[in-house]
Design a protein around this motif. Structure first.
Motif, PDB file in Angstrom:
ATOM      1  N   ARG A 123       0.868  -1.184   0.000  1.00  0.00           N
ATOM      2  CA  ARG A 123       0.000   0.000   0.000  1.00  0.00           C
ATOM      3  C   ARG A 123       0.901   1.230   0.000  1.00  0.00           C
ATOM      4  O   ARG A 123       1.281   1.766   1.043  1.00  0.00           O
ATOM      5  N   ALA A 125       1.438   5.062  -1.396  1.00  0.00           N
ATOM      6  CA  ALA A 125       0.748   6.243  -1.925  1.00  0.00           C
ATOM      7  C   ALA A 125       1.757   7.260  -2.431  1.00  0.00           C
ATOM      8  O   ALA A 125       2.914   7.286  -2.000  1.00  0.00           O
ATOM      9  N   GLN A 161      -2.408   5.063  -5.269  1.00  0.00           N
ATOM     10  CA  GLN A 161      -3.140   6.082  -4.512  1.00  0.00           C
ATOM     11  C   GLN A 161      -2.396   7.396  -4.694  1.00  0.00           C
ATOM     12  O   GLN A 161      -1.246   7.498  -4.267  1.00  0.00           O
ATOM     13  N   VAL A 163      -2.533  11.635  -4.189  1.00  0.00           N
ATOM     14  CA  VAL A 163      -3.157  12.849  -3.670  1.00  0.00           C
ATOM     15  C   VAL A 163      -2.395  14.032  -4.243  1.00  0.00           C
ATOM     16  O   VAL A 163      -1.166  14.126  -4.084  1.00  0.00           O
ATOM     17  N   ASP A 178      -4.768  13.490   4.633  1.00  0.00           N
ATOM     18  CA  ASP A 178      -5.799  12.834   3.836  1.00  0.00           C
ATOM     19  C   ASP A 178      -5.566  11.328   3.809  1.00  0.00           C
ATOM     20  O   ASP A 178      -6.478  10.526   4.083  1.00  0.00           O
ATOM     21  N   LEU A 179      -4.345  10.917   3.497  1.00  0.00           N
ATOM     22  CA  LEU A 179      -4.029   9.494   3.367  1.00  0.00           C
ATOM     23  C   LEU A 179      -4.141   8.756   4.694  1.00  0.00           C
ATOM     24  O   LEU A 179      -4.659   7.630   4.759  1.00  0.00           O
ATOM     25  N   ASP A 181      -5.973   9.421   7.217  1.00  0.00           N
ATOM     26  CA  ASP A 181      -7.348   9.359   7.710  1.00  0.00           C
ATOM     27  C   ASP A 181      -8.160   8.260   7.026  1.00  0.00           C
ATOM     28  O   ASP A 181      -9.293   7.986   7.426  1.00  0.00           O
ATOM     29  N   ARG A 182      -7.623   7.633   6.011  1.00  0.00           N
ATOM     30  CA  ARG A 182      -8.354   6.597   5.292  1.00  0.00           C
ATOM     31  C   ARG A 182      -8.362   5.292   6.080  1.00  0.00           C
ATOM     32  O   ARG A 182      -7.419   4.986   6.811  1.00  0.00           O
ATOM     33  N   SER A 183      -9.418   4.516   5.904  1.00  0.00           N
ATOM     34  CA  SER A 183      -9.549   3.261   6.655  1.00  0.00           C
ATOM     35  C   SER A 183      -8.447   2.271   6.297  1.00  0.00           C
ATOM     36  O   SER A 183      -7.970   1.512   7.148  1.00  0.00           O
ATOM     37  N   ASN A 184      -8.048   2.276   5.032  1.00  0.00           N
ATOM     38  CA  ASN A 184      -6.982   1.377   4.579  1.00  0.00           C
ATOM     39  C   ASN A 184      -5.751   2.217   4.255  1.00  0.00           C
ATOM     40  O   ASN A 184      -5.297   2.272   3.130  1.00  0.00           O
ATOM     41  N   ARG A 185      -5.236   2.862   5.299  1.00  0.00           N
ATOM     42  CA  ARG A 185      -4.163   3.838   5.084  1.00  0.00           C
ATOM     43  C   ARG A 185      -2.926   3.153   4.503  1.00  0.00           C
ATOM     44  O   ARG A 185      -2.666   1.973   4.742  1.00  0.00           O
TER      45      ARG A 185
END
Length: 280
Positions: A123, A125, A161, A163, A178-179, A181-185
């Motif tokens: 994961r 970003a 991902q 931003v 922003d990133l 705070d996501r559930s699947n950070r």
């Protein structure tokens, strides 16, 4: 070597980004060996403001121009290159009437994704910034980094991902908030510029997360602060000073009379440091 004013105009986008002053320093270092003196102006990211800044330098009868990361339309730059010796930094494409000095940003982004995957991350970003309406081959460095990142992620069947904020400390901070705070950070955040990575580090610290154990952080540029031991930022070195020196050398060749366009591509290098390497 002959000129009318023995001055070279340099337009940077922003003085707050350490990469731009480092490029300007490389330009100055190269010109120190010649009769030429640089005049540096800030153009910002608004295309109309950039054009006014460049035109102001042109009106001062500089002998040539070095323009760093312009958001202006390609044809406007081509017209400029017809009028005055010009070198453009950090803009991709194959122009007809001016020289370019770029990093292989696509490769640099792929090198970083390779590194983060090797550390066990899936994961991953990216923080970037808007394209400014530039598309196709004539894009700025951050857009080409996005392309390299997306290609590397999709080649591994990983979901990109992205931003888009700004390449600034505050922009990196907002993107990371922003990133995170996501559930699947994400477990790794690749900031498209080191200055943005500093904002990412601040956001991660505020969230109470550990770097790199819980969130790895990486940047791009290898500015001076990245190598300080207390920062230890993993990043991509695109040789800002060498970029400036090369730009000045190419511009002097144009002032001497060369007209054929040159596209000089810097090869980026990965700098692995503490923000992505877990202690074993």
């Amino acid at each position: 070597m002959r000129g009318t004013s023995f001055t070279v105009g340099v337009m940077v986008t922003d003085f707050s980004s350490p990469f731009h002053p480092e490029v300007a320093e490389g330009i100055s270092n190269q010109l120190d060996q010649t009769p030429f003196q640089e005049i540096v102006v800030r153009g910002g990211v608004d295309p109309s403001r950039q054009r006014r800044s460049i035109e102001a330098l042109f009106d001062r009868q500089v002998d040539g121009l070095i323009v760093i990361a312009p958001w202006t339309p390609q044809e406007w730059l081509e017209d400029l290159g017809r009028e005055i010796p010009t070198v453009v930094v950090a803009r991709h494409g194959a122009p007809r009437h001016f020289d370019t000095v770029v990093s292989d940003d696509n490769l640099g982004a792929r090198l970083m994704v390779d590194h983060l995957v090797s550390q066990g991350h899936t994961r991953i970003a990216l923080t970037s910034q808007p394209s400014g309406g530039l598309r196709g081959q004539y894009v700025l460095s951050h857009t080409e980094r996005e392309r390299g990142y997306e290609e590397a992620m999709r080649a591994r069947s990983l979901q990109p991902q992205i931003v888009r904020t700004t390449y600034s400390e505050e922009g990196g901070y907002r993107a990371a908030r922003d990133l995170l705070d996501r559930s699947n950070r994400p477990t790794a955040i690749f900031a498209g510029a080191d200055i943005a990575a500093l904002g990412v580090l601040r956001a991660v610290e505020e969230a109470g997360l550990r770097v790199p154990d819980e969130v790895a952080v990486a940047g791009y540029d290898d500015i001076a602060v990245a190598g300080i031991s207390r920062v230890g930022l993993t990043t991509i070195d695109q040789s800002a000073r060498e970029t400036g020196e090369t730009s000045a050398r190419l511009l002097l060749e144009r002032i001497e009379g060369r007209v054929d366009p040159v596209r000089y591509v810097m090869r980026p290098q990965l700098r692995e440091r503490a923000t992505t390497i877990k202690q074993r």
